[in-house]
Motif scaffolding. Structure first.
Motif, short mmCIF file in Angstrom:
data_model
loop_
_atom_site.label_atom_id
_atom_site.label_comp_id
_atom_site.label_asym_id
_atom_site.label_seq_id
_atom_site.Cartn_x
_atom_site.Cartn_y
_atom_site.Cartn_z
N TYR A 305 -9.09 -5.16 14.52
CA TYR A 305 -7.94 -5.96 14.18
C TYR A 305 -8.14 -7.48 14.90
O TYR A 305 -7.89 -8.37 14.32
CB TYR A 305 -6.60 -5.50 14.66
CG TYR A 305 -5.46 -6.22 14.67
CD1 TYR A 305 -4.85 -6.44 13.39
CD2 TYR A 305 -4.76 -6.84 15.66
CE1 TYR A 305 -3.67 -7.38 13.37
CE2 TYR A 305 -3.88 -7.68 15.63
CZ TYR A 305 -3.28 -7.86 14.36
OH TYR A 305 -2.14 -8.57 14.60
N THR A 363 1.79 -0.56 14.96
CA THR A 363 2.21 -0.38 13.48
C THR A 363 3.09 -1.27 13.26
O THR A 363 3.36 -1.64 11.75
CB THR A 363 2.95 0.90 13.54
OG1 THR A 363 4.22 0.93 14.22
CG2 THR A 363 2.37 2.48 13.89
N THR A 364 3.29 -2.48 13.96
CA THR A 364 3.92 -3.50 13.40
C THR A 364 3.44 -4.83 13.64
O THR A 364 4.00 -5.85 13.36
CB THR A 364 5.10 -3.65 14.30
OG1 THR A 364 4.84 -3.87 15.74
CG2 THR A 364 6.27 -2.50 14.29
N GLY A 366 0.84 -7.91 12.55
CA GLY A 366 1.28 -8.93 11.44
C GLY A 366 -0.07 -9.91 11.41
O GLY A 366 -1.02 -9.62 12.29
N ILE A 466 -3.03 -11.61 5.84
CA ILE A 466 -1.98 -10.73 5.47
C ILE A 466 -2.21 -9.57 4.92
O ILE A 466 -1.52 -8.46 5.29
CB ILE A 466 -0.94 -11.56 4.61
CG1 ILE A 466 -0.36 -12.93 5.30
CG2 ILE A 466 0.27 -10.80 4.21
CD1 ILE A 466 0.24 -13.97 4.39
N ASP A 467 -2.98 -9.34 3.97
CA ASP A 467 -3.45 -8.19 3.45
C ASP A 467 -3.95 -7.18 4.63
O ASP A 467 -3.70 -6.20 4.57
CB ASP A 467 -4.39 -8.38 2.27
CG ASP A 467 -4.77 -7.22 1.62
OD1 ASP A 467 -3.91 -6.22 1.14
OD2 ASP A 467 -6.16 -7.10 1.52
N ASN A 470 -1.48 -5.53 6.82
CA ASN A 470 -0.76 -4.57 6.17
C ASN A 470 -1.56 -3.32 6.32
O ASN A 470 -0.96 -2.30 6.66
CB ASN A 470 -0.23 -4.99 4.84
CG ASN A 470 0.73 -6.20 4.58
OD1 ASN A 470 1.43 -6.10 5.56
ND2 ASN A 470 0.75 -7.06 3.56
N GLY A 473 -1.35 -2.01 9.88
CA GLY A 473 -0.17 -1.34 10.12
C GLY A 473 0.05 0.00 9.67
O GLY A 473 0.27 0.89 10.43
N THR A 474 -0.37 0.14 8.46
CA THR A 474 -0.23 1.34 7.78
C THR A 474 -1.36 2.46 8.61
O THR A 474 -0.97 3.77 8.86
CB THR A 474 -0.81 1.33 6.25
OG1 THR A 474 0.36 0.55 5.71
CG2 THR A 474 -0.59 2.91 5.39
#
Length: 519
Positions: A305, A363-364, A366, A466-467, A470, A473-474
């Motif tokens: 990440y 999990t949040t 961005g 952004i993709d 997400n 996060g999932t």
């Protein structure tokens, strides 16, 4: 310097590590640092391997990591027999020699095939360092202090995934990838001299014979199963013949070994599964499996990440993980000592709460990382990890006595290695399925410093971030769910002192040999 021997008698406090034990611990920790660092340090050199060896397929280069892991899996089951037959001191020294030889050969490799082969030699040595080291430490400390001594050994186990990328990135930046292997030479020589001087002699039991049938079933079984699991990351799915084919074949061999070991046709099977008659050991192993899957699975996501979404270098990503290690260093010694007095139950449950809080914050995530919040979350996780992993392992080992320690140490390492591989594979497959191939390619190109590789447009990079955020996060939601699963077996861990081979509510292993039943 004279050989160190465990302190006994009234002068040895039952819950305090003596100087002799700490001297022996230094040898084991040094070997553990080399072994664990080499699992992670190679991860940051993958691109350099592709460039130097002119390899275009990342999956081919990934064998430098997979080959090491498979060698570990193949050799770990032999640790108990080798220690009984030749003595822990001799096996430890031979392991260091193999590891050093493999490191030197890796640095001299001039093709990717040679590098993979030499990494497997290195893995044969590294695979024995941890289980043999745990045997040495447990015997030196005794059951009353196993929590404290395992806390010392746990520091490199938790810091390895953090320090590896930092060290590897720094060595590659200032020199070349060859130095991620050459750095082992001086460390290994120091460890060999140190081990030769302080490790006790004459702890072998020549009467124990090698369980040849068990070896032919378990070692290839583990290697094939882990090869299938590892291949899932390359294929991006478990629904692939190479993946499930090897997993099924390996699983059948492991099942055949279990049947063989339980028949009792050999007096000393490769792994003594009758140890599972001990309730404390059984609960500890089940908790360890869930924890290793969750911990190593989630640990794979953090540096990715920071690099893919945050645009950080491997070394910077490793530095951002440092709060996790600092948190673990704060709680691990305290939890180790108190586990010896009070049992692991409450500490493990408390640690899992902290880990779950830390993972839940991720999990949040961005497209624009909040590094203060995320580093704080990693610090909280580290506090929890220091209260969790080593108390689980120490509770298992503290419930064993005499020759059982060798089999118990071997079993814990084999199970931990298998569970860690499953965790990383599951998380990788989930994350790969959520992330478009074009997104990954865009982010890799944006963060790469390879000369001649064009940078993608800023708008494309922003959309990809952004993709990816997400997807991360999932996937962190799945990781949090895996952590939550740990609470079920952890609830049954002893909440009283575990010592002398018997938990206060456990089973006396000096009694009859009961059939192995998974509790």
């Amino acid at each position: 310097m004279t050989q160190a021997t465990p302190a006994t008698g009234p002068e040895a406090a039952p819950d305090k590590l003596t100087r002799d034990v700490l001297v022996i611990a230094g040898v084991v920790v040094l070997g553990a640092i080399m072994s664990i660092l080499d699992v992670t340090v190679v991860a940051v050199a993958q691109v350099d391997f592709m460039l130097d060896f002119d390899v275009s397929n990342p999956a081919t280069v990934a064998w430098t990591m997979t080959g090491y892991t498979l060698a570990l899996a193949a050799v770990i089951p032999t640790a108990g027999w080798a220690a009984s037959r030749f003595g822990t001191r001799n096996v430890y020294l031979v392991s260091l020699v193999l590891f050093l030889l493999g490191s030197l050969l890796c640095a001299l490799a001039d093709s990717i095939g040679m590098l993979v082969a030499f990494r497997m030699i290195q893995g044969l040595g590294g695979g024995l360092l941890m289980p043999i080291g745990m045997m040495i430490m447990t015997r030196a400390a005794g059951p009353e202090r196993v929590g404290s001594v395992m806390a010392v050994l746990g520091i490199p186990m938790l810091l390895g995934p953090i320090a590896g990328p930092i060290l590897g990135g720094w060595l590659i930046d200032i020199a070349s990838w060859h130095w991620i292997f050459l750095i082992n030479i001086p460390l290994g020589l120091i460890a060999m001299v140190y081990a030769w001087m302080v490790l006790p002699r004459g702890d072998n039991a020549p009467g124990r014979k090698l369980d040849v049938v068990g070896l032919l079933l378990l070692s290839p079984g583990l290697a094939m199963f882990l090869f299938g699991v590892s291949s899932s990351a390359e294929k991006g799915t478990f629904n692939n013949p190479q993946v499930y084919g090897f997993m099924i074949a390996g699983g059948l061999l492991i099942a055949a070994f279990i049947a063989w070991a339980l028949r009792g046709r050999v007096s000393a099977p490769l792994l003594d599964l009758r140890l599972f008659a001990n309730r404390t050991l059984t609960v500890s192993v089940i908790t360890l499996v869930f924890f290793a899957i969750a911990f190593f699975g989630a640990g794979l996501l953090y540096p990715q990440y920071f690099q893919l979404v945050g645009g950080q270098s491997p070394m910077a990503a490793g530095l951002l993980l440092a709060p996790q290690g600092l948190g673990a260093m704060l709680t691990m010694p305290i939890a180790g000592k108190l586990t010896d007095k009070m049992g692991p139950g409450l500490f493990v449950l408390g640690g899992l709460v902290l880990i779950l809080i830390g993972v839940s914050i991720f999990t949040t995530v961005g497209a624009e990382p909040n590094y203060v919040l995320l580093c704080s979350a990693l610090f909280v996780q580290g506090l929890g990890m220091g209260m969790t992993m080593m108390p689980i392992m120490s509770s298992a080992l503290a419930s064993l006595r005499g020759p059982q320690v060798a089999d118990g140490s071997t079993m814990l390492n084999a199970i931990q290695q298998t569970a860690a591989s499953i965790g990383t594979a599951v998380i990788t497959v989930i994350f790969t399925g959520l992330l478009l191939g074009t997104t990954r390619q865009t982010l890799v190109a944006a963060s790469s410093d390879i000369p001649g590789m064009p940078k993608p447009p800023a708008e494309l990079v922003q959309a990809a971030q952004i993709d990816a955020a997400n997807g991360f996060g999932t996937t962190f939601i799945v990781a949090a769910a895996l952590v939550a699963c740990c609470f079920i077996p952890a609830f049954f861990l002893p909440r009283t002192k575990v010592a002398g081979g018997v938990a206060e509510e456990g089973v006396d292993l000096d009694g009859g040999s009961a059939p192995v039943i998974a509790h």
